[in-house]
Design a protein around this motif. Structure first.
Motif, PDB file in Angstrom:
ATOM      1  N   SER A   1       9.617  52.386 102.969  1.00  0.00           N
ATOM      2  CA  SER A   1       8.843  52.932 101.982  1.00  0.00           C
ATOM      3  C   SER A   1       8.018  54.225 102.110  1.00  0.00           C
ATOM      4  O   SER A   1       7.459  54.174 103.462  1.00  0.00           O
ATOM      5  CB  SER A   1       7.981  52.015 101.168  1.00  0.00           C
ATOM      6  OG  SER A   1       8.762  50.817 100.790  1.00  0.00           O
ATOM      7  N   ARG A   2       7.952  55.247 101.330  1.00  0.00           N
ATOM      8  CA  ARG A   2       7.007  56.265 101.562  1.00  0.00           C
ATOM      9  C   ARG A   2       5.571  55.791 101.982  1.00  0.00           C
ATOM     10  O   ARG A   2       5.164  54.853 100.990  1.00  0.00           O
ATOM     11  CB  ARG A   2       7.072  57.254 100.277  1.00  0.00           C
ATOM     12  CG  ARG A   2       8.650  58.043 100.275  1.00  0.00           C
ATOM     13  CD  ARG A   2       8.493  58.979 101.398  1.00  0.00           C
ATOM     14  NE  ARG A   2       9.839  59.645 101.640  1.00  0.00           N
ATOM     15  CZ  ARG A   2      10.108  60.600 102.746  1.00  0.00           C
ATOM     16  NH1 ARG A   2       9.151  60.765 103.680  1.00  0.00           N
ATOM     17  NH2 ARG A   2      11.289  61.327 102.630  1.00  0.00           N
TER      18      ARG A   2
ATOM     19  N   GLY B   1       3.565  63.690  95.447  1.00  0.00           N
ATOM     20  CA  GLY B   1       4.317  65.031  95.684  1.00  0.00           C
ATOM     21  C   GLY B   1       3.795  65.868  96.857  1.00  0.00           C
ATOM     22  O   GLY B   1       2.640  65.738  97.120  1.00  0.00           O
TER      23      GLY B   1
ATOM     24  N   THR C   1       1.895  53.740  92.276  1.00  0.00           N
ATOM     25  CA  THR C   1       3.239  53.293  91.685  1.00  0.00           C
ATOM     26  C   THR C   1       4.308  53.504  92.870  1.00  0.00           C
ATOM     27  O   THR C   1       3.723  53.618  94.029  1.00  0.00           O
ATOM     28  CB  THR C   1       3.574  54.367  90.745  1.00  0.00           C
ATOM     29  OG1 THR C   1       3.682  55.647  91.170  1.00  0.00           O
ATOM     30  CG2 THR C   1       2.333  54.736  89.846  1.00  0.00           C
TER      31      THR C   1
ATOM     32  N   GLN D   1       6.421  55.832  92.864  1.00  0.00           N
ATOM     33  CA  GLN D   1       6.738  57.127  93.113  1.00  0.00           C
ATOM     34  C   GLN D   1       6.086  57.796  94.250  1.00  0.00           C
ATOM     35  O   GLN D   1       4.604  57.700  94.387  1.00  0.00           O
ATOM     36  CB  GLN D   1       6.286  57.879  91.810  1.00  0.00           C
ATOM     37  CG  GLN D   1       6.688  59.150  91.797  1.00  0.00           C
ATOM     38  CD  GLN D   1       7.922  59.531  91.801  1.00  0.00           C
ATOM     39  OE1 GLN D   1       8.939  58.963  91.125  1.00  0.00           O
ATOM     40  NE2 GLN D   1       8.648  60.953  92.198  1.00  0.00           N
ATOM     41  N   PRO D   2       6.576  58.445  95.265  1.00  0.00           N
ATOM     42  CA  PRO D   2       6.033  59.105  96.312  1.00  0.00           C
ATOM     43  C   PRO D   2       5.115  60.328  95.847  1.00  0.00           C
ATOM     44  O   PRO D   2       5.255  60.882  95.043  1.00  0.00           O
ATOM     45  CB  PRO D   2       7.091  59.666  97.176  1.00  0.00           C
ATOM     46  CG  PRO D   2       8.388  59.035  96.856  1.00  0.00           C
ATOM     47  CD  PRO D   2       8.236  58.533  95.431  1.00  0.00           C
TER      48      PRO D   2
ATOM     49  N   LEU E   1       1.674  57.353  98.322  1.00  0.00           N
ATOM     50  CA  LEU E   1       2.284  56.988  96.672  1.00  0.00           C
ATOM     51  C   LEU E   1       1.353  57.327  95.603  1.00  0.00           C
ATOM     52  O   LEU E   1       0.174  57.851  95.792  1.00  0.00           O
ATOM     53  CB  LEU E   1       2.215  55.454  96.517  1.00  0.00           C
ATOM     54  CG  LEU E   1       3.134  54.484  97.349  1.00  0.00           C
ATOM     55  CD1 LEU E   1       2.995  53.044  97.271  1.00  0.00           C
ATOM     56  CD2 LEU E   1       4.610  55.119  97.636  1.00  0.00           C
ATOM     57  N   SER E   2       2.032  57.831  94.474  1.00  0.00           N
ATOM     58  CA  SER E   2       0.997  58.307  93.346  1.00  0.00           C
ATOM     59  C   SER E   2       0.347  57.452  92.744  1.00  0.00           C
ATOM     60  O   SER E   2       0.423  56.203  92.954  1.00  0.00           O
ATOM     61  CB  SER E   2       2.073  58.968  92.404  1.00  0.00           C
ATOM     62  OG  SER E   2       2.922  60.107  93.096  1.00  0.00           O
TER      63      SER E   2
ATOM     64  N   LYS F   1      -1.644  55.385  89.916  1.00  0.00           N
ATOM     65  CA  LYS F   1      -1.260  55.009  88.470  1.00  0.00           C
ATOM     66  C   LYS F   1      -2.000  55.616  87.309  1.00  0.00           C
ATOM     67  O   LYS F   1      -3.026  55.911  87.734  1.00  0.00           O
ATOM     68  CB  LYS F   1      -1.360  53.477  88.086  1.00  0.00           C
ATOM     69  CG  LYS F   1      -0.248  52.391  88.977  1.00  0.00           C
ATOM     70  CD  LYS F   1      -0.670  51.223  89.001  1.00  0.00           C
ATOM     71  CE  LYS F   1      -0.484  50.624  87.529  1.00  0.00           C
ATOM     72  NZ  LYS F   1      -0.478  49.140  87.598  1.00  0.00           N
TER      73      LYS F   1
END
Length: 282
Positions: free
Chosen positions: A158-159, A187, A182, A184-185, A162-163, A165
């Motif tokens: 997993s990255r 950015g 989340t 989502q990695p 993380l972004s 929430k």
């Protein structure tokens, strides 16, 4: 082949434009402008304190926790700017324990199908040791980061970053486990501006960018008399000159030098010993 009238005109316009830009550059320079400071400024310990006091660092909210994890990784592992953090995976950091029971984190970038290693490898796997009596313990911050990640984001591939929430509610109790991040990695642009963003929010002065933390690592270790060759093993630098470029004399060191030079006038110390006059008599 002779140039056509059109080409001659273009050449004249090109040279005129260069002359205009050169004149403008000189004018700005004469006004003290145009000489933008590009070097990153390291963080001082008081500036780090300010960021903790303003809850821009710490474990009490998602943004502070993310900033702290990134800061600790850069400081303790000697990590490079944006790319090394962007490529980082959750399994790259392992929780370890010494024979005497001290906990520490070890960073070891694993080879995967999409990663075949880096040419700038370190001499050893960098480590981040726990400081149990310190509320800013880096290992405790990492444990909090694990606690706040989604369950599916705890796999080795997993990255790592993380972004956050969008909607995060205060914990109902101290033992509550609310997910703050989340799947989502984070950015790469957001990751690349972490130091700049939190420094602006904290009102810090100087040019603070992500590279500032790596510079803080090197300068802090050198000022604490850690050998440059040892620092190189942590940061992955190839030569001593590159390491020394990161470090300038600290305020305390500058004061010490000034005191030595001031004492020259009083004759108490700091003077170069005078060589005895040679005896020329036979």
């Amino acid at each position: 082949m002779e140039k056509s009238g059109i080409n001659i005109l273009k050449d004249k316009e090109f040279h005129h434009s260069r002359e205009v830009l050169s004149a403008k550059r000189k004018h700005l320079k004469s006004q003290g402008l145009g000489n933008k400071k590009m070097k990153a400024d390291p963080f001082s310990s008081s500036e780090i304190d300010m960021l903790f006091e303003q809850n821009l660092l710490g474990t009490g909210n998602p943004e502070a926790l993310l900033n702290t994890i990134w800061l600790n990784n850069t400081l303790h592992f000697g990590m490079r700017g944006r790319k090394e953090h962007t490529d980082m995976l959750f399994g790259d950091i392992k929780m370890m324990t010494t024979a005497s029971g001290e906990q520490y984190l070890e960073y070891n970038e694993r080879l995967t199908k999409t990663r075949t290693g880096h040419s700038d490898s370190r001499a050893f796997a960098p480590k981040m040791f726990a400081t149990p009596d310190n509320p800013r313990c880096p290992v405790n911050a990492f444990k909090q980061y694990i606690r706040r990640r989604p369950e599916d984001a705890l796999t080795p591939d997993s990255r790592f970053y993380l972004s956050i929430k969008r909607m995060v509610q205060p914990d109902a109790s101290e033992n509550a486990k609310q997910t703050w991040f989340t799947m989502q990695p984070l950015g790469k642009n957001t990751l690349g501006d972490l130091a700049k963003k939190m420094s602006m929010k904290g009102g810090l002065t100087g040019r603070k960018v992500n590279h500032s933390v790596r510079k803080t690592t090197v300068s802090s270790l050198l000022h604490s008399n850690v050998e440059a060759t040892t620092v190189m093993q942590l940061t992955g630098h190839k030569n001593v000159a590159s390491v020394n470029e990161y470090s300038s004399a600290s305020l305390q060191q500058q004061q010490t030098m000034s005191n030595i030079l001031s004492d020259i006038g009083s004759g108490s110390r700091g003077l170069i010993p005078q060589e005895p006059t040679p005896n020329t008599s036979i």
